[in-house]
Design an enzyme around this catalytic site. Structure first.
Site, PDB file in Angstrom:
ATOM      1  CB  CYS A 164      -0.929  -0.032   1.109  1.00 22.00           C
ATOM      2  SG  CYS A 164       0.000  -0.212   2.872  1.00 22.00           S
ATOM      3  CG  HIS A 165       4.809   1.054   0.470  1.00 21.82           C
ATOM      4  ND1 HIS A 165       4.843  -0.362   0.896  1.00 21.82           N
ATOM      5  CD2 HIS A 165       6.167   0.854  -0.299  1.00 21.82           C
ATOM      6  CE1 HIS A 165       5.668  -1.117   0.241  1.00 21.82           C
ATOM      7  NE2 HIS A 165       6.546  -0.358  -0.421  1.00 21.82           N
TER       8      HIS A 165
END
Length: 163
Positions: free
Chosen positions: A133-134
């Site tokens: 998700c980063h």
């Protein structure tokens, strides 16, 4: 009952959660939505999936690209699962925007999808780092929220030579 395991990363403590042979959670200690999918009863223990995950994390934090993914089960809604499946397709060193993910989901479902709904799903990712998700950015490549904190997001993107 879930098991947990603590890992000391260069960015701070990480808690792993699992049951049986599957990883069910990976969170930076203290992050938003920490332990959200963790059962109420859990204990510290050592599972083979934790050894695999530690190996993955050691490779990742040493700047190498892990060539495997520990076995994961997602305890989440069908929509959040669909978003996580798209996140898993973002290669190391690459990014995608919330809008691009929303467009993919909309095409899959044959309906409209908002980037904000995707952002909420990304923020509730139960297996951070491995489900990357980063690597999701705002419109025009803007750095936006990260459950683990924007400082960690920036450090992860630097590690992957994105920033």
């Amino acid at each position: 009952m879930d098991c947990i395991y603590h890992y000391d990363s260069p960015l701070g403590g990480i808690t792993l959660a699992g049951g049986g042979e599957l990883l069910t959670g990976l969170w930076f200690d203290g992050q938003a939505h920490f332990g959200e999918t963790l059962s109420r009863k859990y204990t510290e223990c050592d599972l083979p999936v934790f050894a695999q995950t530690v190996r993955w994390l050691d490779l990742y934090f040493s700047g190498r690209i892990p060539d495997f993914t520990p076995p994961i089960v997602l305890r989440t809604t069908p929509f959040r699962r669909a978003v996580c499946e798209i996140l898993l397709t973002i290669p190391y060193g690459c990014t995608m925007t919330y809008g691009e993910i929303a467009d993919r989901i909309a095409r899959q479902r044959g309906s409209r999808m908002s980037a904000q709904a995707v952002g909420d799903a990304v923020g509730h990712n139960p297996v951070s780092l491995i489900i990357p998700c980063h690597r999701v950015l705002g419109a025009n490549g803007a750095l936006t929220g990260y459950a683990g904190g924007l400082d960690k997001k920036m450090q992860l993107l630097r590690l992957e030579k994105i920033l």
